[in-house]
Each structure stands twice: as structure tokens, then as C-alpha cells.
Write a protein that holds these residues in place. Structure first.
Motif, PDB file in Angstrom:
ATOM      1  N   THR A 133      62.127  10.479  23.289  1.00  0.00           N
ATOM      2  CA  THR A 133      63.096  11.806  23.175  1.00  0.00           C
ATOM      3  C   THR A 133      63.083  12.654  23.603  1.00  0.00           C
ATOM      4  OG1 THR A 133      63.897   9.873  21.928  1.00  0.00           O
ATOM      5  CG2 THR A 133      65.711  11.823  21.623  1.00  0.00           C
ATOM      6  N   LEU A 134      63.020  13.620  24.621  1.00  0.00           N
ATOM      7  CA  LEU A 134      63.307  15.157  24.492  1.00  0.00           C
ATOM      8  C   LEU A 134      64.312  15.510  23.800  1.00  0.00           C
ATOM      9  CD1 LEU A 134      62.426  17.112  26.580  1.00  0.00           C
ATOM     10  CD2 LEU A 134      64.589  16.625  28.181  1.00  0.00           C
ATOM     11  N   VAL A 135      63.351  16.356  23.814  1.00  0.00           N
ATOM     12  CA  VAL A 135      64.668  17.456  22.206  1.00  0.00           C
ATOM     13  C   VAL A 135      63.977  19.088  23.540  1.00  0.00           C
ATOM     14  CG1 VAL A 135      64.648  16.369  20.494  1.00  0.00           C
ATOM     15  CG2 VAL A 135      61.975  17.581  20.951  1.00  0.00           C
ATOM     16  N   VAL A 136      65.056  19.903  22.769  1.00  0.00           N
ATOM     17  CA  VAL A 136      64.860  21.358  23.252  1.00  0.00           C
ATOM     18  C   VAL A 136      64.701  21.551  21.935  1.00  0.00           C
ATOM     19  CG1 VAL A 136      65.717  23.841  23.778  1.00  0.00           C
ATOM     20  CG2 VAL A 136      66.214  21.715  24.669  1.00  0.00           C
ATOM     21  N   VAL A 137      63.759  23.340  21.906  1.00  0.00           N
ATOM     22  CA  VAL A 137      62.872  23.015  20.431  1.00  0.00           C
ATOM     23  C   VAL A 137      62.472  24.834  20.191  1.00  0.00           C
ATOM     24  CG1 VAL A 137      60.488  23.089  19.080  1.00  0.00           C
ATOM     25  CG2 VAL A 137      60.797  21.874  20.725  1.00  0.00           C
ATOM     26  N   SER A 138      63.152  25.077  19.023  1.00  0.00           N
ATOM     27  CA  SER A 138      63.582  26.850  18.433  1.00  0.00           C
ATOM     28  C   SER A 138      62.530  27.225  19.090  1.00  0.00           C
ATOM     29  CB  SER A 138      64.299  27.783  17.542  1.00  0.00           C
ATOM     30  OG  SER A 138      63.411  26.461  17.038  1.00  0.00           O
ATOM     31  N   ARG A 139      62.426  28.945  19.603  1.00  0.00           N
ATOM     32  CA  ARG A 139      61.125  29.827  19.916  1.00  0.00           C
ATOM     33  C   ARG A 139      60.585  29.506  18.636  1.00  0.00           C
ATOM     34  NH1 ARG A 139      63.591  33.613  21.914  1.00  0.00           N
ATOM     35  NH2 ARG A 139      62.542  33.311  24.313  1.00  0.00           N
ATOM     36  N   ASP A 140      60.585  29.827  17.525  1.00  0.00           N
ATOM     37  CA  ASP A 140      60.379  29.677  16.313  1.00  0.00           C
ATOM     38  C   ASP A 140      58.574  28.409  15.424  1.00  0.00           C
ATOM     39  OD1 ASP A 140      62.313  28.735  14.675  1.00  0.00           O
ATOM     40  OD2 ASP A 140      62.740  30.338  13.850  1.00  0.00           O
ATOM     41  N   LEU A 141      59.434  27.751  16.684  1.00  0.00           N
ATOM     42  CA  LEU A 141      59.453  25.625  16.144  1.00  0.00           C
ATOM     43  C   LEU A 141      59.775  25.857  14.661  1.00  0.00           C
ATOM     44  CD1 LEU A 141      55.195  26.135  16.770  1.00  0.00           C
ATOM     45  CD2 LEU A 141      57.309  25.948  18.188  1.00  0.00           C
ATOM     46  N   SER A 142      60.713  26.185  14.080  1.00  0.00           N
ATOM     47  CA  SER A 142      61.347  25.482  13.052  1.00  0.00           C
ATOM     48  C   SER A 142      62.599  24.258  13.233  1.00  0.00           C
ATOM     49  CB  SER A 142      62.174  26.893  12.275  1.00  0.00           C
ATOM     50  OG  SER A 142      63.126  27.017  12.628  1.00  0.00           O
ATOM     51  N   VAL A 173      69.057  16.147  23.372  1.00  0.00           N
ATOM     52  CA  VAL A 173      70.146  16.549  24.535  1.00  0.00           C
ATOM     53  C   VAL A 173      69.825  14.778  25.833  1.00  0.00           C
ATOM     54  CG1 VAL A 173      69.966  19.406  24.553  1.00  0.00           C
ATOM     55  CG2 VAL A 173      68.230  17.548  25.853  1.00  0.00           C
ATOM     56  N   PRO A 174      70.833  14.090  24.894  1.00  0.00           N
ATOM     57  CA  PRO A 174      70.508  13.419  26.076  1.00  0.00           C
ATOM     58  C   PRO A 174      71.783  13.286  27.115  1.00  0.00           C
ATOM     59  CG  PRO A 174      71.383  12.424  24.494  1.00  0.00           C
ATOM     60  CD  PRO A 174      71.066  13.753  23.354  1.00  0.00           C
ATOM     61  N   GLU A 175      72.818  13.822  26.951  1.00  0.00           N
ATOM     62  CA  GLU A 175      73.630  14.533  27.922  1.00  0.00           C
ATOM     63  C   GLU A 175      73.250  14.922  29.370  1.00  0.00           C
ATOM     64  OE1 GLU A 175      73.405  18.126  25.774  1.00  0.00           O
ATOM     65  OE2 GLU A 175      73.383  16.122  25.015  1.00  0.00           O
ATOM     66  N   ILE A 176      71.695  15.634  28.837  1.00  0.00           N
ATOM     67  CA  ILE A 176      71.046  16.032  29.617  1.00  0.00           C
ATOM     68  C   ILE A 176      70.036  16.177  30.275  1.00  0.00           C
ATOM     69  CG2 ILE A 176      69.760  18.451  30.508  1.00  0.00           C
ATOM     70  CD1 ILE A 176      71.368  20.538  28.092  1.00  0.00           C
ATOM     71  N   THR A 233      58.820  16.036  22.752  1.00  0.00           N
ATOM     72  CA  THR A 233      59.107  14.406  23.331  1.00  0.00           C
ATOM     73  C   THR A 233      59.161  14.127  21.635  1.00  0.00           C
ATOM     74  OG1 THR A 233      58.691  14.376  25.682  1.00  0.00           O
ATOM     75  CG2 THR A 233      58.485  11.775  24.097  1.00  0.00           C
ATOM     76  N   LEU A 234      59.558  13.842  20.975  1.00  0.00           N
ATOM     77  CA  LEU A 234      59.922  12.676  19.576  1.00  0.00           C
ATOM     78  C   LEU A 234      59.166  11.386  20.207  1.00  0.00           C
ATOM     79  CD1 LEU A 234      62.549  14.593  17.507  1.00  0.00           C
ATOM     80  CD2 LEU A 234      60.794  14.880  17.821  1.00  0.00           C
ATOM     81  N   LYS A 235      59.039  10.676  19.081  1.00  0.00           N
ATOM     82  CA  LYS A 235      58.464   9.649  19.296  1.00  0.00           C
ATOM     83  C   LYS A 235      59.336   8.476  18.912  1.00  0.00           C
ATOM     84  CE  LYS A 235      53.321   9.933  18.202  1.00  0.00           C
ATOM     85  NZ  LYS A 235      52.430   9.672  16.744  1.00  0.00           N
ATOM     86  N   SER A 236      60.047   8.059  20.418  1.00  0.00           N
ATOM     87  CA  SER A 236      61.061   6.867  19.541  1.00  0.00           C
ATOM     88  C   SER A 236      60.826   5.311  19.451  1.00  0.00           C
ATOM     89  CB  SER A 236      62.325   7.547  20.310  1.00  0.00           C
ATOM     90  OG  SER A 236      61.487   7.042  21.915  1.00  0.00           O
ATOM     91  N   GLU A 237      61.730   4.177  19.806  1.00  0.00           N
ATOM     92  CA  GLU A 237      61.372   3.022  20.241  1.00  0.00           C
ATOM     93  C   GLU A 237      61.433   3.326  22.276  1.00  0.00           C
ATOM     94  OE1 GLU A 237      64.726   0.093  19.882  1.00  0.00           O
ATOM     95  OE2 GLU A 237      64.146   0.526  17.297  1.00  0.00           O
TER      96      GLU A 237
END
Length: 336
Positions: free
Chosen positions: A14-23, A28-31, A5-9
Motif C-alpha cells: 500500500t502506497l503512503v506519503v511520508v512526512s519529511r521527518d519520517l514521523s 492515498v488510495p484515491e490517488i 510502501t506498507l506491507k499488506s495482503e
């Protein structure tokens, strides 16, 4: 799958999907706009999120951006439930031995648990703000799980099947306030301020063979002021697995999707103080209270101080190849 979850207003980020290597990561607002929204509709959202995860790991996500752990909130910035157990009986046994008390036999069959404040957590890189150093500031490195909806009376086996995500946590404790609170006979409150969870929450399958018997079988690494302080095995000496811990919560109530249940301080049986510290070849500790208990038992009084302003704790778990699984919790103690 790895989620953050990224900080936002928005309060819940805001939910994000993160790559396996965390890079890298992808919004994904549509999901689902938030992790809680995804958990509320997991049957529909999970396969869609998994598809994004696959695309991201294949390097084919056009909207991927660099993943910055410093911009993360705890995966759930607030939660409907935060119940923390004490599954490592060695830790409890040391507490009681340090004050000359025997461990009641029922502690091996009935988990200890307290209900923590869940209306707000702090980010994995945020400071731990404490009004006074005299409060006895301590960290507790633990593993936690996030559940789906669980009915009252669910069995440990049923509860294990409803574990959606796994995280790490720094369960901050104010040791100087605990004795007076417990003496009232009503449990923790002021002595348990907001906790900080790992930047990333993962689905159990990400651990492969390291997730079995509803336990995480990897070392949990703790650094205090950049010096290795502990690396006990999370799957060793865990008296109650996560299925049992969640079932303990569900004995008299339903759990709603997004409930968090913690393992308690990870602790391995090691013998005496001198053989248990990292410097002497042991696996060390996941909280300051534990080394202070060893000191009390062997020397009559604790020597190691609690945290002071400016002290930093770092908590992480790596895979067999040394890659970070959950990202890193890094908290510095600061004054109010």
C-alpha cells in the motif's frame, strides 16, 4: 516528497506519503494504490501526492498515522527492471589489483552493469535468508534511482531528467559463488539474491544542494553489528553519474516507469588499508569484500570474515542536521 510502501495482503503493498521527518504517513488510495501505479501515471499523480505531502508536513492531515519503518516493504516490492552498475571505479580497481590484474582503460568510459532479479525484493527490516554461511555472505551499500519511461537511445541528459525517485539499497552478494559464475562467462545469477531497499523513496528535490550533476552528495553510513564500518561520500569518486548509468541501460532498450538503476558499491579512494578504516581515521567501506581486498593486497590474504548467521548490517544516509533521509535498512543474516 517522500513515499513508502506498507506491507499488506496485496503483493505490491500500500502506497503512503511520508512526512519529511519520517514521523507520520498517509494512505492515498484515491490517488494511487501502489507506488508502481503512481509511477505509471506520474504526470497526474505527482502533483496530487505533493499536495498531500505539503498538508502532512504542515500537520493538517487528519488521516495521518504514525509511520513505522518495520511495517515497510521495499518501496517497490517488485520492479520491471533492476540494473546495478559499478560507478565507483576504485572498488573495481581494488578487485582486480587483489588478483594481480590491471584495470582495462575502457572501464573509465564504459560502465560495468548487471541485471539483477527484480521479481521480488525483501523489506528494509527483513532478514537476509541464506542457505549456507559458506556462500560468502556480504552486503553492498549503494544509492539507486527509479526512472520514468525512457526511450531507447536517450542521452545521459535526457535520462537525468527522467529520474523520479532516489533510494538506498543493500545489494546482497554471495562472494563464494561469484568466481564460478563469472568463470562461465555469463554473469551473476545465484550469487545475487534478493536486495533490500530503504523504507523511503524520495524525489530528488528533497536533497536540495546535495543532488547535483545527477549524483547524491552525502555520506552513506554503514554499521556492522552496531559498529561503524563505513561512511564514504556518495558524490566523491563516482566515475559515472546516474544520467550516464541510465543511458547505458537505454542504449539498446526502452526503460519502463519504475525501473531501478543502482550506483554499485559506494567507494572512495583512500590509500592503504590502515589509513582507510574507520578506526584509523579513514571513511571505511560499504562492503566486506573491499576491506578483504586491501588485506589481500597488503598482507597476501584476507583476514576479515564474511557475514555469519546473526550478523546485522545497518545502512542509512542523514542530512546536514543529522536527520535520516531515507529511513534505515537493517538486515540480519539468517539460515534457510
Amino acid at each position: 516528497m517522500k513515499l513508502a510502501t506498507l506491507k499488506s495482503e496485496r503483493r505490491d503493498g500500500t502506497l503512503v506519503v511520508v512526512s519529511r521527518d519520517l514521523s507520520h504517513c498517509v494512505e492515498v488510495p484515491e490517488i494511487a494504490p501502489t507506488l508502481q501505479a503512481a509511477l505509471d501515471d506520474w504526470a497526474d499523480c505527482e502533483p496530487k501526492l505533493q499536495a498531500v505531502y505539503g498538508t502532512l508536513n504542515d500537520g493538517k492531515a487528519d488521516n495521518a498515522v504514525t509511520f513505522d519503518q518495520a511495517k515497510c516493504h521495499s518501496p517497490l516490492p517488485r520492479a520491471y527492471q533492476w540494473a546495478d552498475g559499478s560507478a565507483y571505479i576504485n572498488h573495481v580497481e581494488l578487485v582486480r589489483k587483489a588478483r594481480g590484474a590491471e584495470l582495462p582503460p575502457e572501464f573509465h568510459t564504459d560502465p560495468l552493469m548487471y541485471q539483477g532479479g527484480s521479481d521480488s525484493f525483501i523489506g528494509p527490516k527483513d532478514p537476509v535468508v541464506v542457505p549456507s554461511e559458506s556462500f560468502g555472505i556480504d552486503f553492498e551499500a549503494e544509492v539507486t534511482v527509479v526512472t520514468g519511461d525512457i526511450p531507447m537511445g536517450a542521452t545521459p541528459e535526457q535520462c537525468a531528467q527522467e529520474i523520479r525517485l532516489i533510494m538506498l539499497v543493500n545489494d546482497v552478494s554471495l562472494r563464494g559463488l561469484i568466481p564460478a559464475e563469472l568463470a562461465k562467462g555469463f554473469g551473476f545469477f545465484q550469487s545475487k539474491p534478493a536486495s533490500a531497499f530503504s523504507p523511503v523513496a524520495i524525489t530528488p528535490d528533497e536533497l536540495g544542494d546535495s543532488w547535483k550533476d545527477a549524483k547524491v552528495h552525502r555520506p552513506l553510513t554503514v554499521y556492522l553489528n552496531d559498529k561503524l564500518f563505513g561512511r564514504p561520500e556518495a558524490g566523491v569518486d563516482m566515475t559515472f553519474d546516474f544520467g550516464q548509468l541510465v543511458a547505458h541501460v537505454a542504449k539498446t532498450r526502452e526503460l519502463e516507469a519504475g525501473s531501478i538503476v543502482g550506483s554499485g558499491t559506494v567507494s572512495n579512494k583512500q590509500g592503504d588499508l590502515w589509513g582507510s578504516s574507520i578506526d584509523n581515521g579513514g571513511v571505511g567501506y560499504c562492503c566486506l569484500a573491499e576491506v578483504r581486498m586491501y588485506e589481500t593486497i597488503e598482507q597476501g590474504k584476507p583476514v576479515t570474515p564474511f557475514m555469519s548467521y546473526g550478523d546485522k548490517v545497518r545502512i542509512e544516509m542523514t542530512d546536514a542536521d543529522g536527520h535520516s533521509i531515507f529511513g534505515t535498512i537493517e538486515n540480519e543474516v539468517t539460515p534457510l
